[in-house]
Design a protein around this motif. Structure first.
Motif, PDB file in Angstrom:
ATOM      1  N   LYS A  10      -7.545  11.090  -6.800  1.00 22.46           N
ATOM      2  CA  LYS A  10      -7.651  11.203  -5.349  1.00 22.46           C
ATOM      3  C   LYS A  10      -7.150   9.923  -4.678  1.00 22.46           C
ATOM      4  N   THR A  11      -6.624  10.072  -3.464  1.00 26.47           N
ATOM      5  CA  THR A  11      -6.236   8.935  -2.634  1.00 26.47           C
ATOM      6  C   THR A  11      -6.731   9.173  -1.213  1.00 26.47           C
ATOM      7  N   PHE A  12      -6.708   8.115  -0.408  1.00 31.48           N
ATOM      8  CA  PHE A  12      -7.018   8.257   1.011  1.00 31.48           C
ATOM      9  C   PHE A  12      -6.032   7.412   1.812  1.00 31.48           C
ATOM     10  N   PRO A  13      -5.752   7.806   3.061  1.00 32.96           N
ATOM     11  CA  PRO A  13      -4.800   7.041   3.861  1.00 32.96           C
ATOM     12  C   PRO A  13      -5.463   5.829   4.499  1.00 32.96           C
ATOM     13  N   THR A  14      -4.777   4.695   4.485  1.00 29.78           N
ATOM     14  CA  THR A  14      -5.233   3.553   5.277  1.00 29.78           C
ATOM     15  C   THR A  14      -4.330   3.473   6.510  1.00 29.78           C
ATOM     16  N   ILE A  15      -4.955   3.284   7.671  1.00 30.99           N
ATOM     17  CA  ILE A  15      -4.289   3.452   8.956  1.00 30.99           C
ATOM     18  C   ILE A  15      -4.022   2.106   9.624  1.00 30.99           C
ATOM     19  N   ASN A  16      -2.846   1.958  10.212  1.00 31.23           N
ATOM     20  CA  ASN A  16      -2.531   0.801  11.041  1.00 31.23           C
ATOM     21  C   ASN A  16      -3.223   1.003  12.396  1.00 31.23           C
ATOM     22  N   PRO A  17      -4.254   0.222  12.726  1.00 29.84           N
ATOM     23  CA  PRO A  17      -4.999   0.471  13.958  1.00 29.84           C
ATOM     24  C   PRO A  17      -4.218   0.160  15.233  1.00 29.84           C
ATOM     25  N   ALA A  18      -3.102  -0.546  15.110  1.00 29.59           N
ATOM     26  CA  ALA A  18      -2.288  -0.847  16.289  1.00 29.59           C
ATOM     27  C   ALA A  18      -1.414   0.333  16.693  1.00 29.59           C
ATOM     28  N   THR A  19      -1.169   1.242  15.735  1.00 29.32           N
ATOM     29  CA  THR A  19      -0.277   2.366  16.012  1.00 29.32           C
ATOM     30  C   THR A  19      -0.884   3.725  15.698  1.00 29.32           C
ATOM     31  N   GLY A  20      -1.913   3.746  14.865  1.00 25.23           N
ATOM     32  CA  GLY A  20      -2.484   5.004  14.401  1.00 25.23           C
ATOM     33  C   GLY A  20      -1.699   5.640  13.278  1.00 25.23           C
ATOM     34  N   GLU A  21      -0.682   4.944  12.767  1.00 26.57           N
ATOM     35  CA  GLU A  21       0.167   5.492  11.717  1.00 26.57           C
ATOM     36  C   GLU A  21      -0.379   5.118  10.330  1.00 26.57           C
ATOM     37  N   VAL A  22      -0.051   5.955   9.344  1.00 23.15           N
ATOM     38  CA  VAL A  22      -0.479   5.703   7.974  1.00 23.15           C
ATOM     39  C   VAL A  22       0.356   4.573   7.367  1.00 23.15           C
ATOM     40  N   ILE A  23      -0.333   3.571   6.805  1.00 24.75           N
ATOM     41  CA  ILE A  23       0.356   2.476   6.116  1.00 24.75           C
ATOM     42  C   ILE A  23       0.757   2.924   4.718  1.00 24.75           C
ATOM     43  N   CYS A  24      -0.223   3.467   3.986  1.00 25.32           N
ATOM     44  CA  CYS A  24       0.028   3.951   2.638  1.00 25.32           C
ATOM     45  C   CYS A  24      -1.188   4.745   2.186  1.00 25.32           C
ATOM     46  N   GLN A  25      -1.082   5.355   1.014  1.00 25.00           N
ATOM     47  CA  GLN A  25      -2.210   6.026   0.376  1.00 25.00           C
ATOM     48  C   GLN A  25      -2.828   5.068  -0.644  1.00 25.00           C
ATOM     49  N   VAL A  26      -4.152   5.028  -0.677  1.00 21.26           N
ATOM     50  CA  VAL A  26      -4.880   4.107  -1.556  1.00 21.26           C
ATOM     51  C   VAL A  26      -5.755   4.919  -2.505  1.00 21.26           C
ATOM     52  N   ALA A  27      -5.830   4.481  -3.753  1.00 23.17           N
ATOM     53  CA  ALA A  27      -6.662   5.171  -4.740  1.00 23.17           C
ATOM     54  C   ALA A  27      -8.107   5.219  -4.273  1.00 23.17           C
ATOM     55  N   GLU A  28      -8.715   6.393  -4.369  1.00 19.72           N
ATOM     56  CA  GLU A  28     -10.088   6.601  -3.906  1.00 19.72           C
ATOM     57  C   GLU A  28     -11.033   6.653  -5.100  1.00 19.72           C
ATOM     58  N   GLY A  29     -11.741   5.561  -5.321  1.00 23.96           N
ATOM     59  CA  GLY A  29     -12.664   5.498  -6.440  1.00 23.96           C
ATOM     60  C   GLY A  29     -13.940   6.275  -6.188  1.00 23.96           C
TER      61      GLY A  29
END
Length: 438
Positions: free
Chosen positions: A54-73
């Protein structure tokens, strides 16, 4: 996010100290699109996908855009990390047999690497949470390095004692690591509950705050206004120890409010990679909406909105610097932690009154008093029920000084010599000393 580590102290985090002379040093230009080199789980010195994939998106709070997907432990990944940490802790393992001075050398090596990649790490921090790049570079990374070097120095110095026990005995103490430690950020209240329901796990918690910042009538007005502004608005107001209850003595209240509003209106909100920016976006959409909800509650309950109160941009999670006046202690915005750029200013008459009001909170993380009178400073600082009390300053931190709270603001202390205690067991060794040669 959950991090499981071995029997080492955690890095410094959370609220940062004031900008100092370091601000005069040249700062390398930021890269607003840093390469995302690592987005997996780090266990046993290796990067891993989550066992579940599984992964989850980490969001750029200045734009609301997805930076990348991060492994979800999850639990399986935690178990894997704990197994690796326990293996490192086993009697006779390379880590257990390593000289204490060498462990200190490794911590200093980590500090060296952070200094080497300081600009890259600051850019990642800004991209991920919206903190102005200059603050991330000058304050956060500086504190991380100093924290590592401070505890590196303790590695071969936190020793036990010899004790003059009654009788023919030699008694000494050893300081030994407790074992594998889990660091969970934040959800402190859930940790406390889980620990209470399990097998008496030792916990240290740095929780929330609603810290009183007391401005007496004899304070240096210019300095008090500047510091009260800094105490609340630093890090977009997202500091657990923010001076979020600003109490001002009645004979200087009107002038203080006027100056505070003027300062808030001039605060530069915008692109966190721009060196002119003083305030970036809130960390995520949930916090953004929560802050706007508290502002609405403040207006509804009768606090006087003096400036701000709205989103500060068409996209991203920006909130205008906001100041409320005529705030009463029973209002929601005066009792609950907002964790955002919302300043509440309240009026008081006497020192005795303000001590009682300041202490009338479930929290007790930090507090401050501004005065030119040393007797008043000593009296108030001793009376306040808080883990840190600043006098004529705010948000001054150092790796050498303990940080933690009274009451619902936490258990235990981080940083300084006190911060080591939670990670240690004290072993008493007592030996019989023969009095005759046999």
């Amino acid at each position: 996010m959950l991090r499981v580590v071995g029997f080492a102290s955690r890095l410094c985090r959370g609220p940062a100290r004031q900008l100092s002379a370091a601000a005069a040093s040249p700062i390398p230009a930021p890269n607003p699109s840093p390469e995302i080199a690592y987005n997996k789980i780090f266990i046993n010195n290796e990067w891993h996908d989550a066992i579940s994939k599984k992964t989850f998106p980490t969001i750029n709070p200045a734009t609301g855009e997805v930076i990348c997907q991060v492994a979800e432990g999850d639990k399986a990944d935690v178990d894997k990390a704990v197994k690796a940490a326990r293996a490192a802790f086993q009697l006779g393992s390379p880590w257990r047999r390593m000289d204490a001075s060498h462990r200190g050398k490794l911590l200093n090596r980590l500090a060296d690497l952070i200094e080497r990649d300081r600009a890259y790490l600051a850019a990642l921090e800004t991209l991920d949470n919206g903190k102005p790049y200059s603050i991330a570079y000058l304050v956060d990374l500086d504190m991380v390095v100093k924290c590592l070097r401070y505890f590196a120095g303790w590695s071969d110095k936190f020793h036990g004692k010899t004790i003059p026990l009654d009788g023919d005995f030699f008694c000494y103490t050893r300081h030994e690591p407790v074992g594998v430690c889990g660091q969970i950020i934040p959800v402190g209240h859930l940790i406390k509950k889980a620990a209470a329901e399990s097998n008496l796990k030792r916990v240290t918690l740095e929780l929330g705050g609603k810290s009183p910042n007391i401005i007496l009538s004899d304070a240096d007005m210019d300095w008090a206004v500047d510091q009260a502004h800094f105490a609340l608005f630093f890090n977009q107001g997202q500091c657990c120890c923010a001076g979020s209850r600003t109490y001002v003595q009645e004979d200087i209240y009107n002038e203080f409010v006027e100056r505070s509003v003027e300062k808030a209106k001039s605060r530069v909100v915008g692109n966190p990679f721009d060196f002119k920016t003083e305030q970036g976006p809130q960390v995520d959409e949930e916090q953004f909406k929560k802050i706007l909800g508290y502002i609405s509650t403040g207006k509804r309950e009768g606090a006087k909105l003096l400036c701000g109160g709205n989103p500060a941009a068409d996209r991203g999670y920006f909130v205008q610097p906001t100041v409320f006046g005529d705030v009463q202690d029973n209002m929601t915005i005066a009792r609950e932690e907002i964790f955002g750029p919302v300043m509440q200013i309240m009026k008081f008459k006497t020192i005795e009154e303000i001590i009682e009001r300041a202490n009338n909170s479930k929290y007790g993380l930090a507090a401050a008093v501004f005065t030119k009178d040393i007797d008043k400073a000593n009296y108030v600082s001793q009376a306040l029920r808080a883990g840190t009390v600043w006098v004529n300053c705010y948000n001054v931190f150092g790796a050498q000084a303990p940080f933690g709270g009274y009451k619902a603001s936490g258990n235990g202390r981080e940083l300084g010599e006190y911060g080591l205690e939670a990670y240690l067991e004290v072993k008493n060794v007592t030996m019989k000393i023969p009095q005759k040669n046999s």
